[in-house]
Design a protein around this motif. Structure first.
Motif, PDB file in Angstrom:
ATOM      1  N   GLN A  60     -34.020  27.513  43.734  1.00  6.83           N
ATOM      2  CA  GLN A  60     -33.281  28.719  43.381  1.00  6.83           C
ATOM      3  C   GLN A  60     -32.808  29.433  44.636  1.00  6.83           C
ATOM      4  O   GLN A  60     -31.666  29.890  44.728  1.00  6.83           O
ATOM      5  CB  GLN A  60     -34.165  29.651  42.544  1.00  6.83           C
ATOM      6  CG  GLN A  60     -33.449  30.889  42.004  1.00  6.83           C
ATOM      7  CD  GLN A  60     -33.367  32.031  42.995  1.00  6.83           C
ATOM      8  OE1 GLN A  60     -34.293  32.238  43.774  1.00  6.83           O
ATOM      9  NE2 GLN A  60     -32.261  32.760  42.980  1.00  6.83           N
ATOM     10  N   ASP A 115     -28.786  29.790  45.988  1.00 12.81           N
ATOM     11  CA  ASP A 115     -28.291  31.150  45.822  1.00 12.81           C
ATOM     12  C   ASP A 115     -27.412  31.487  47.020  1.00 12.81           C
ATOM     13  O   ASP A 115     -27.880  31.467  48.159  1.00 12.81           O
ATOM     14  CB  ASP A 115     -29.456  32.133  45.730  1.00 12.81           C
ATOM     15  CG  ASP A 115     -29.004  33.543  45.393  1.00 12.81           C
ATOM     16  OD1 ASP A 115     -28.098  34.058  46.073  1.00 12.81           O
ATOM     17  OD2 ASP A 115     -29.563  34.143  44.455  1.00 12.81           O
ATOM     18  N   SER A 148     -29.010  34.405  49.240  1.00 15.08           N
ATOM     19  CA  SER A 148     -30.305  34.207  49.903  1.00 15.08           C
ATOM     20  C   SER A 148     -30.457  32.828  50.509  1.00 15.08           C
ATOM     21  O   SER A 148     -31.523  32.473  51.024  1.00 15.08           O
ATOM     22  CB  SER A 148     -31.448  34.444  48.908  1.00 15.08           C
ATOM     23  OG  SER A 148     -31.413  33.493  47.859  1.00 15.08           O
ATOM     24  N   CYS A 149     -29.404  32.026  50.476  1.00 12.24           N
ATOM     25  CA  CYS A 149     -29.477  30.631  50.901  1.00 12.24           C
ATOM     26  C   CYS A 149     -30.057  30.490  52.307  1.00 12.24           C
ATOM     27  O   CYS A 149     -29.740  31.249  53.219  1.00 12.24           O
ATOM     28  CB  CYS A 149     -28.082  30.024  50.873  1.00 12.24           C
ATOM     29  SG  CYS A 149     -28.043  28.278  51.270  1.00 12.24           S
ATOM     30  N   ARG A 151     -23.500  30.192  41.989  1.00 16.90           N
ATOM     31  CA  ARG A 151     -22.837  31.324  41.339  1.00 16.90           C
ATOM     32  C   ARG A 151     -21.757  31.926  42.248  1.00 16.90           C
ATOM     33  O   ARG A 151     -21.795  31.806  43.466  1.00 16.90           O
ATOM     34  CB  ARG A 151     -23.842  32.394  40.931  1.00 16.90           C
ATOM     35  CG  ARG A 151     -24.484  33.136  42.073  1.00 16.90           C
ATOM     36  CD  ARG A 151     -25.284  34.335  41.546  1.00 16.90           C
ATOM     37  NE  ARG A 151     -26.364  33.922  40.670  1.00 16.90           N
ATOM     38  CZ  ARG A 151     -27.594  33.625  41.091  1.00 16.90           C
ATOM     39  NH1 ARG A 151     -27.884  33.704  42.381  1.00 16.90           N
ATOM     40  NH2 ARG A 151     -28.532  33.266  40.255  1.00 16.90           N
TER      41      ARG A 151
END
Length: 613
Positions: A173, A177, A180-181, A212
């Protein structure tokens, strides 16, 4: 009453981890974790090693020669894949694990996903201290893997087999993201790896991980549109977030529609080809003259997908003037608010599309195209072959490599001289540039070239590396040979750390401890790079001058193994092109007159940096 029994699969924790990773999919249907880099040792050979062997046909395992550099390969793969795919890295406990920490910091700074799975101490604490265990006299739960905490986006310690059920989904996750990657560390206790558990069968159902695209808040969007409409001299500064969003074409279309010039940061270079008339080059210390002039005159700067680092954007100097406004488009609020910017927290592609729709037919006056043309005429001379037999400069080497490039070429590098020279001088096609300059990590180059070629096997990868970086980390050249992954490595030998030697001189320092001849030595250094690279199986040639380099570049294009081209260069000249002031602390007191003079210039620059908030 009917009892519903859940189907389970009995596996060790390591087997469960590997099986789960093998069915996590990217948006194109391929594995999100393409494979696992592994150096086995005590802490991962029995547990994870056995599990990876059993799944080697569905989740490849590759062997590196150094934990840090095989992680660099994984990071470069993720960057070259636009953060849409990644790799995992596993190591033993102790030094094998801590060797990953530098790579974790590199991935953290560059916002790139990599899954790190170092072995850890025994959860049972039966053998305590176990071999290579770090003992904290005041904390019984600390292990060497706690070093990862400041430099990863998510840290977890798997000390029970059922921890896999929550740790793995949380890890991916974070890695998928866009806000926050970054790197993830799952410290895996070595006894836990071997323990069995009845896992729910549905846990291993294939899953597609979608990236996203957050849309902007309407109030922030309205404010950004108002700021742009009020501008007389707007400028776009495009960073790596544009590439990770897949918004390269969108940004070019936005610039053309509204007639706004743009600059590319180190991470953003390659968003457009150099021939694009609105591409005014680069900002900051390694900026083009025409680009930094636009930045100094701009009243509204639209920063898209950049973290506004001081060196690569000059954000503390060229972006500071009375009335200047920065509108910062970024998926990460921390980055969007930097330099007092007006934030627009959103995906770059979505934000640019909505900004363009709101601006409608609004177009700005032409930028100074004559200054752009003059800049490219000036830099063409810097890249031309030298007259006579003098050693070539880095700029002349880059010019020769550039002349051999095609639309399929990707040029790459990291720390030292090459990032600055390439950023300001390289004229490449769209998508043809890959630089690790967020962390500026020497030793990334060769491993990174391997990762890029694995991600984009149809591209011609050219790795530009100095002798200093080569000596720091060259072992994955042998890995590339073994795996049959060809790329071209141009090794510029200036006999030391030429870039820092120039910085030392610029700040008034005496030649000291940078070039090999200026370092303590009993015997003069004469490193035979041809013999060294050849001993690892690479195809190697040492060339004399620019003409020899150009011929060797052409021959390398058909090689089946990495080609190393060694060329001697002059360590003293910089590019002498473009640039902005950069803060490097100069001693306030010194016996050297040169340092005292450099201090005066430093103080003047430092005062100017704070004149406008």
């Amino acid at each position: 009453m009917t009892t519903i029994r859940q189907e389970t699969v009995r596996l060790t924790a390591a087997q469960a981890l590997v099986r789960w990773l093998s069915v996590q999919l990217a948006e194109d249907g391929s594995r999100f974790i393409e494979g696992v880099w592994a150096i086995f040792g005590h802490g991962n050979v029995a547990g994870l090693g056995e599990a990876l062997h059993a799944h080697r046909d569905v989740l490849p395992t590759w062997r590196g020669h150094n934990e840090q550099t095989m992680a660099h390969t994984a990071i470069a793969y993720a960057k070259a894949s636009g953060r849409r795919k990644a790799m995992a890295v596993t190591t033993s406990i102790g030094p094998g694990a801590t060797n990953l920490v530098t790579a974790a910091a590199l991935a953290h700074v560059n916002r790139l996903p990599v899954l790190m799975i170092p072995g850890d101490v025994f959860a049972s604490r039966a053998p305590d201290p176990v071999l290579q265990q770090v003992e904290d006299f005041g904390d019984g739960i600390v292990s060497a893997n706690d070093c990862f905490r400041p430099v990863v986006r998510y840290f977890d310690r798997i000390s029970r087999p059922e921890h896999v059920l929550t740790a793995l989904p949380r890890a991916l996750q974070v890695m998928t993201d866009p806000a926050s990657c970054g790197p993830v560390c799952l410290a895996f206790c070595q006894d836990t790896q071997a323990e069995a558990f009845d896992y729910p069968a549905e846990f291993f159902t294939p899953k597609v991980w979608h990236i996203r695209r957050p849309a902007p808040d309407q109030r922030e969007l309205d404010a950004a549109v108002a700021a742009l409409r009020s501008a007389r001299n707007p400028l776009i500064v495009a960073g790596g977030g544009v590439i990770y969003s897949g918004a390269e074409a969108t940004l070019r279309a936005f610039a053309r529609t509204h007639n706004i010039p743009f600059l590319e940061t180190q991470a953003g270079k390659g968003i457009a080809g150099w021939e694009d008339r609105l591409n005014f080059g680069t900002p900051g210390v390694t900026g083009s003259d025409c680009g930094n002039k636009l930045a100094a005159e701009a009243d509204v700067v639209l920063a898209v997908g950049t973290r506004l680092q001081d060196f690569t954007t000059g954000s503390w100097t060229i972006f500071k003037r009375p009335g200047r406004r920065i509108v910062s488009v970024n998926v990460q609020p921390h980055d969007a608010g930097k330099r007092g910017a007006q934030p627009l927290v959103a995906d770059a592609k979505v934000a640019l599309e909505q900004l363009s729709a709101a601006l409608g037919a609004h177009r700005f006056a032409d930028p100074d195209f004559a200054a752009r043309d003059a800049w490219f005429q000036t830099t063409a001379a810097l890249c031309a072959a030298p007259n006579g037999n003098q050693l070539p400069t880095d700029a002349q080497v880059v010019g020769a490599v550039n002349r051999s490039a095609t639309p399929k070429t990707i040029v790459m590098g990291a720390a030292g001289s090459m990032p600055g020279v390439l950023h300001v001088l390289w004229r490449g096609a769209q998508g043809g540039y890959h630089m690790e300059y967020g962390f500026s990590c020497m030793g990334y180059e060769i491993a990174g070239a391997l990762g890029i070629k694995m991600a984009q096997p149809d591209r011609d990868v050219i790795c530009m590396v100095g002798d200093g970086s080569y000596m720091m980390a060259n072992s994955e050249l042998a890995t590339a040979v073994m795996m049959g992954v060809p790329f071209t490595l141009v090794l510029t030998d200036n006999r030391g750390f030429g870039c820092i030697n120039r910085l030392q001189a610029h700040t008034g320092g005496a030649p000291f401890n940078n070039l090999l001849d200026d370092s303590y030595h009993v015997n003069a250094s004469h490193i035979d790079f041809v013999a060294h690279a050849g001993s690892m199986g690479a195809s190697v040639v040492k060339v004399e001058g620019i003409a020899g380099l150009e011929a060797a570049m052409q021959a390398a294009k058909t090689a089946a193994v990495p080609t190393v081209i060694v060329i001697d260069t002059d360590p003293m000249p910089g590019t002498g092109a473009g640039g902005s002031w950069w803060e490097v602390g100069v001693p306030e007191v010194s016996e050297r007159a040169e340092v005292n003079e450099a201090r005066k210039a430093y103080e003047a620059g430092a005062r100017a940096q704070w004149l406008v908030n």
